[in-house]
Design a protein around this motif. Structure first.
Motif, PDB file in Angstrom:
ATOM      1  N   TYR A 122       0.863  -1.186   0.000  1.00 56.00           N
ATOM      2  CA  TYR A 122       0.000   0.000   0.000  1.00 56.00           C
ATOM      3  C   TYR A 122       0.892   1.226   0.000  1.00 56.00           C
ATOM      4  O   TYR A 122       1.629   1.474   0.956  1.00 56.00           O
ATOM      5  CB  TYR A 122      -0.912  -0.028   1.230  1.00 56.00           C
ATOM      6  CG  TYR A 122      -1.821   1.171   1.379  1.00 56.00           C
ATOM      7  CD1 TYR A 122      -2.630   1.595   0.333  1.00 56.00           C
ATOM      8  CD2 TYR A 122      -1.886   1.867   2.581  1.00 56.00           C
ATOM      9  CE1 TYR A 122      -3.468   2.677   0.471  1.00 56.00           C
ATOM     10  CE2 TYR A 122      -2.731   2.946   2.739  1.00 56.00           C
ATOM     11  CZ  TYR A 122      -3.525   3.357   1.686  1.00 56.00           C
ATOM     12  OH  TYR A 122      -4.349   4.440   1.835  1.00 56.00           O
ATOM     13  N   VAL A 152      -8.055  -0.598   9.943  1.00 53.95           N
ATOM     14  CA  VAL A 152      -8.351  -1.264   8.677  1.00 53.95           C
ATOM     15  C   VAL A 152      -7.903  -2.720   8.645  1.00 53.95           C
ATOM     16  O   VAL A 152      -8.641  -3.587   8.180  1.00 53.95           O
ATOM     17  CB  VAL A 152      -7.704  -0.491   7.500  1.00 53.95           C
ATOM     18  CG1 VAL A 152      -8.035  -1.150   6.174  1.00 53.95           C
ATOM     19  CG2 VAL A 152      -8.173   0.958   7.496  1.00 53.95           C
ATOM     20  N   GLU A 164      -7.635  -4.605  -0.710  1.00 53.04           N
ATOM     21  CA  GLU A 164      -7.507  -3.373  -1.511  1.00 53.04           C
ATOM     22  C   GLU A 164      -8.772  -2.535  -1.443  1.00 53.04           C
ATOM     23  O   GLU A 164      -8.711  -1.311  -1.285  1.00 53.04           O
ATOM     24  CB  GLU A 164      -7.192  -3.730  -2.963  1.00 53.04           C
ATOM     25  CG  GLU A 164      -7.038  -2.515  -3.852  1.00 53.04           C
ATOM     26  CD  GLU A 164      -6.545  -2.865  -5.246  1.00 53.04           C
ATOM     27  OE1 GLU A 164      -6.399  -1.944  -6.068  1.00 53.04           O
ATOM     28  OE2 GLU A 164      -6.300  -4.064  -5.517  1.00 53.04           O
ATOM     29  N   GLU A 165      -9.921  -3.173  -1.527  1.00 57.07           N
ATOM     30  CA  GLU A 165     -11.191  -2.438  -1.485  1.00 57.07           C
ATOM     31  C   GLU A 165     -11.343  -1.692  -0.168  1.00 57.07           C
ATOM     32  O   GLU A 165     -11.771  -0.533  -0.140  1.00 57.07           O
ATOM     33  CB  GLU A 165     -12.352  -3.414  -1.686  1.00 57.07           C
ATOM     34  CG  GLU A 165     -13.724  -2.747  -1.677  1.00 57.07           C
ATOM     35  CD  GLU A 165     -14.854  -3.741  -1.858  1.00 57.07           C
ATOM     36  OE1 GLU A 165     -16.019  -3.313  -1.850  1.00 57.07           O
ATOM     37  OE2 GLU A 165     -14.568  -4.961  -1.997  1.00 57.07           O
ATOM     38  N   ARG A 166     -10.970  -2.341   0.945  1.00 54.74           N
ATOM     39  CA  ARG A 166     -11.122  -1.688   2.243  1.00 54.74           C
ATOM     40  C   ARG A 166     -10.117  -0.541   2.396  1.00 54.74           C
ATOM     41  O   ARG A 166     -10.452   0.514   2.929  1.00 54.74           O
ATOM     42  CB  ARG A 166     -10.954  -2.680   3.379  1.00 54.74           C
ATOM     43  CG  ARG A 166     -11.284  -2.084   4.739  1.00 54.74           C
ATOM     44  CD  ARG A 166     -11.034  -3.044   5.882  1.00 54.74           C
ATOM     45  NE  ARG A 166     -11.873  -4.233   5.824  1.00 54.74           N
ATOM     46  CZ  ARG A 166     -11.804  -5.223   6.712  1.00 54.74           C
ATOM     47  NH1 ARG A 166     -10.933  -5.171   7.710  1.00 54.74           N
ATOM     48  NH2 ARG A 166     -12.599  -6.276   6.602  1.00 54.74           N
ATOM     49  N   ILE A 207      -8.694   1.382   0.049  1.00 49.69           N
ATOM     50  CA  ILE A 207      -9.076   2.537  -0.772  1.00 49.69           C
ATOM     51  C   ILE A 207     -10.356   3.163  -0.244  1.00 49.69           C
ATOM     52  O   ILE A 207     -10.510   4.399  -0.236  1.00 49.69           O
ATOM     53  CB  ILE A 207      -9.237   2.115  -2.246  1.00 49.69           C
ATOM     54  CG1 ILE A 207      -7.931   1.497  -2.764  1.00 49.69           C
ATOM     55  CG2 ILE A 207      -9.624   3.305  -3.103  1.00 49.69           C
ATOM     56  CD1 ILE A 207      -6.703   2.377  -2.614  1.00 49.69           C
ATOM     57  N   GLY A 208     -11.278   2.342   0.231  1.00 49.86           N
ATOM     58  CA  GLY A 208     -12.508   2.883   0.797  1.00 49.86           C
ATOM     59  C   GLY A 208     -12.250   3.681   2.059  1.00 49.86           C
ATOM     60  O   GLY A 208     -12.896   4.702   2.305  1.00 49.86           O
ATOM     61  N   PHE A 209     -11.278   3.227   2.857  1.00 49.45           N
ATOM     62  CA  PHE A 209     -10.959   3.945   4.089  1.00 49.45           C
ATOM     63  C   PHE A 209     -10.400   5.332   3.782  1.00 49.45           C
ATOM     64  O   PHE A 209     -10.651   6.276   4.533  1.00 49.45           O
ATOM     65  CB  PHE A 209      -9.965   3.149   4.917  1.00 49.45           C
ATOM     66  CG  PHE A 209      -9.544   3.856   6.182  1.00 49.45           C
ATOM     67  CD1 PHE A 209     -10.409   3.930   7.258  1.00 49.45           C
ATOM     68  CD2 PHE A 209      -8.306   4.466   6.284  1.00 49.45           C
ATOM     69  CE1 PHE A 209     -10.047   4.592   8.426  1.00 49.45           C
ATOM     70  CE2 PHE A 209      -7.922   5.131   7.446  1.00 49.45           C
ATOM     71  CZ  PHE A 209      -8.803   5.186   8.516  1.00 49.45           C
ATOM     72  N   GLN A 210      -9.633   5.465   2.709  1.00 51.81           N
ATOM     73  CA  GLN A 210      -9.094   6.786   2.345  1.00 51.81           C
ATOM     74  C   GLN A 210     -10.213   7.811   2.221  1.00 51.81           C
ATOM     75  O   GLN A 210     -10.137   8.909   2.766  1.00 51.81           O
ATOM     76  CB  GLN A 210      -8.352   6.704   1.008  1.00 51.81           C
ATOM     77  CG  GLN A 210      -7.058   5.960   1.052  1.00 51.81           C
ATOM     78  CD  GLN A 210      -6.387   5.924  -0.307  1.00 51.81           C
ATOM     79  OE1 GLN A 210      -5.371   5.269  -0.471  1.00 51.81           O
ATOM     80  NE2 GLN A 210      -6.928   6.612  -1.293  1.00 51.81           N
ATOM     81  N   THR A 211     -11.250   7.447   1.489  1.00 53.84           N
ATOM     82  CA  THR A 211     -12.380   8.358   1.287  1.00 53.84           C
ATOM     83  C   THR A 211     -13.063   8.676   2.607  1.00 53.84           C
ATOM     84  O   THR A 211     -13.391   9.833   2.899  1.00 53.84           O
ATOM     85  CB  THR A 211     -13.392   7.728   0.309  1.00 53.84           C
ATOM     86  OG1 THR A 211     -12.735   7.425  -0.928  1.00 53.84           O
ATOM     87  CG2 THR A 211     -14.547   8.686   0.047  1.00 53.84           C
ATOM     88  N   ARG A 212     -13.257   7.663   3.410  1.00 50.17           N
ATOM     89  CA  ARG A 212     -13.907   7.864   4.713  1.00 50.17           C
ATOM     90  C   ARG A 212     -13.049   8.736   5.623  1.00 50.17           C
ATOM     91  O   ARG A 212     -13.563   9.641   6.300  1.00 50.17           O
ATOM     92  CB  ARG A 212     -14.150   6.495   5.362  1.00 50.17           C
ATOM     93  CG  ARG A 212     -14.858   6.552   6.704  1.00 50.17           C
ATOM     94  CD  ARG A 212     -14.964   5.151   7.302  1.00 50.17           C
ATOM     95  NE  ARG A 212     -15.647   5.158   8.580  1.00 50.17           N
ATOM     96  CZ  ARG A 212     -16.962   4.991   8.745  1.00 50.17           C
ATOM     97  NH1 ARG A 212     -17.736   4.795   7.689  1.00 50.17           N
ATOM     98  NH2 ARG A 212     -17.506   5.010   9.948  1.00 50.17           N
ATOM     99  N   GLN A 259     -13.078  12.595   5.008  1.00 50.91           N
ATOM    100  CA  GLN A 259     -14.307  13.318   5.336  1.00 50.91           C
ATOM    101  C   GLN A 259     -14.207  14.068   6.661  1.00 50.91           C
ATOM    102  O   GLN A 259     -14.866  15.090   6.859  1.00 50.91           O
ATOM    103  CB  GLN A 259     -15.482  12.341   5.366  1.00 50.91           C
ATOM    104  CG  GLN A 259     -15.821  11.761   4.004  1.00 50.91           C
ATOM    105  CD  GLN A 259     -16.887  10.684   4.074  1.00 50.91           C
ATOM    106  OE1 GLN A 259     -17.335  10.293   5.165  1.00 50.91           O
ATOM    107  NE2 GLN A 259     -17.315  10.183   2.931  1.00 50.91           N
TER     108      GLN A 259
END
Length: 310
Positions: free
Chosen positions: A157, A252, A265-267, A269-274, A277
């Protein structure tokens, strides 16, 4: 609290002379290896036994030892890892990084169109596929994660943190190296406001994909507004992206329970957006003055200890 323990000791029917108390506390501050004691570190019980073996007292309880150490906040059964600065130019290299965190470069404040990026990679993130499903927490019971698992592969990562804008960029790669790291740099530098920035400072460690003059020339030739700022050797604690990675580790990938590598990978990248915020710039407190005190402390180990905070 101190007076409480002193009064408690005074009420103890078995009162030890002050010199015994001092000797026991001094013993607690010794390294066991230097005293030929076959222990990694002292506990209160081991200190009580050692006090008897050394002839300091005829008998003493570990509770009494613990009470004495509590007065001076000594906990010899604990330990903390650290890395001694090995770079001969540690202060000269660390100083500019701390200046960037304070919003200046070469004595001048950074302009609004100048940015500071802290980047690194988190390697070997595994997908551990548990043999039996994880059980949700219940009354009086924590989450239960099966001990046995199958290996679902691992990835790297790579992430970059905008120190002043609290923005994170990240990507997953099958491996690390010059090309994967180059793709992270491209991911950042082709987006606004970095694409049209006057300067973008990249704070980097000395990993194989980005150390030395060759890496500086490669990156700054590809991106003329990019300025590489290398950290001293073994100074990852000065890299703010490591703070973000510690958050990723806690929130994570721990506990590690993924059905596949794609889920990892999905988690991530999703955590970055979260995370973005609610993200705010990290409150970095360690500055050049603290650095000078640290170097002076290391040069004089008998001086008063320095409390580091960042």
């Amino acid at each position: 609290m101190r007076d409480f323990w002193i009064n408690l000791a005074a009420d103890d029917p078995l009162v030890f002379p002050p010199q015994v108390v001092v000797q026991v506390k001094a013993m607690a501050c010794e390294l066991t290896a230097r005293q030929n004691v076959p222990l990694s570190r002292f506990s209160a019980g081991e200190l009580a036994r050692e006090a008897v073996l050394r002839g300091l007292v005829a008998s003493i309880s570990d509770t009494t030892i613990w009470r004495w150490l509590s007065i001076d906040a000594l906990k010899p059964w604990q330990h903390r890892s650290w890395i001694f600065p090995r770079d001969p130019d540690f202060e000269a290299k660390a100083g500019p990084v701390l200046d960037l965190y304070q919003g200046s470069w070469e004595g001048k404040p950074l302009r609004p169109d100048e940015y500071v990026i802290s980047a690194d990679e988190k390697t070997s993130l595994q997908a551990r596929v548990r043999i039996h499903p994880t059980q949700a927490p219940a009354s009086g019971r924590a989450i239960r994660v099966e001990h046995e698992y199958e290996r679902g592969g691992a990835l790297a990562y790579l992430a970059a943190w905008d120190v002043r804008q609290a923005k994170v960029f990240g990507r997953c790669e099958s491996t690390t190296g010059i090309e994967p790291f180059g793709r992270l740099v491209e991911q950042v530098m082709t987006q606004e406001p970095y694409a049209s920035a006057r300067r973008v400072f990249w704070i980097l460690d000395n990993g194989s994909s980005r150390r030395g003059k060759a890496s500086v020339e490669r990156l700054q030739t590809a991106w003329p507004t990019l300025k590489v700022v290398h950290l001293p050797v073994h100074a990852s604690w000065l890299n703010q992206i490591e703070i973000y990675f510690s958050i990723v580790q806690r929130k994570v990938v721990t506990p590690n329970d993924f059905p596949s590598l794609a889920a990892v990978e999905e988690r991530l990248i999703g955590f970055q957006t979260r995370f973005e915020q609610t993200a705010r710039p990290f409150k970095w407190k360690f500055n050049r003055a603290d650095l000078a005190r640290l170097m002076a402390r290391l040069a004089n180990p008998t001086a008063e200890p320095l409390a580091l905070c960042a």
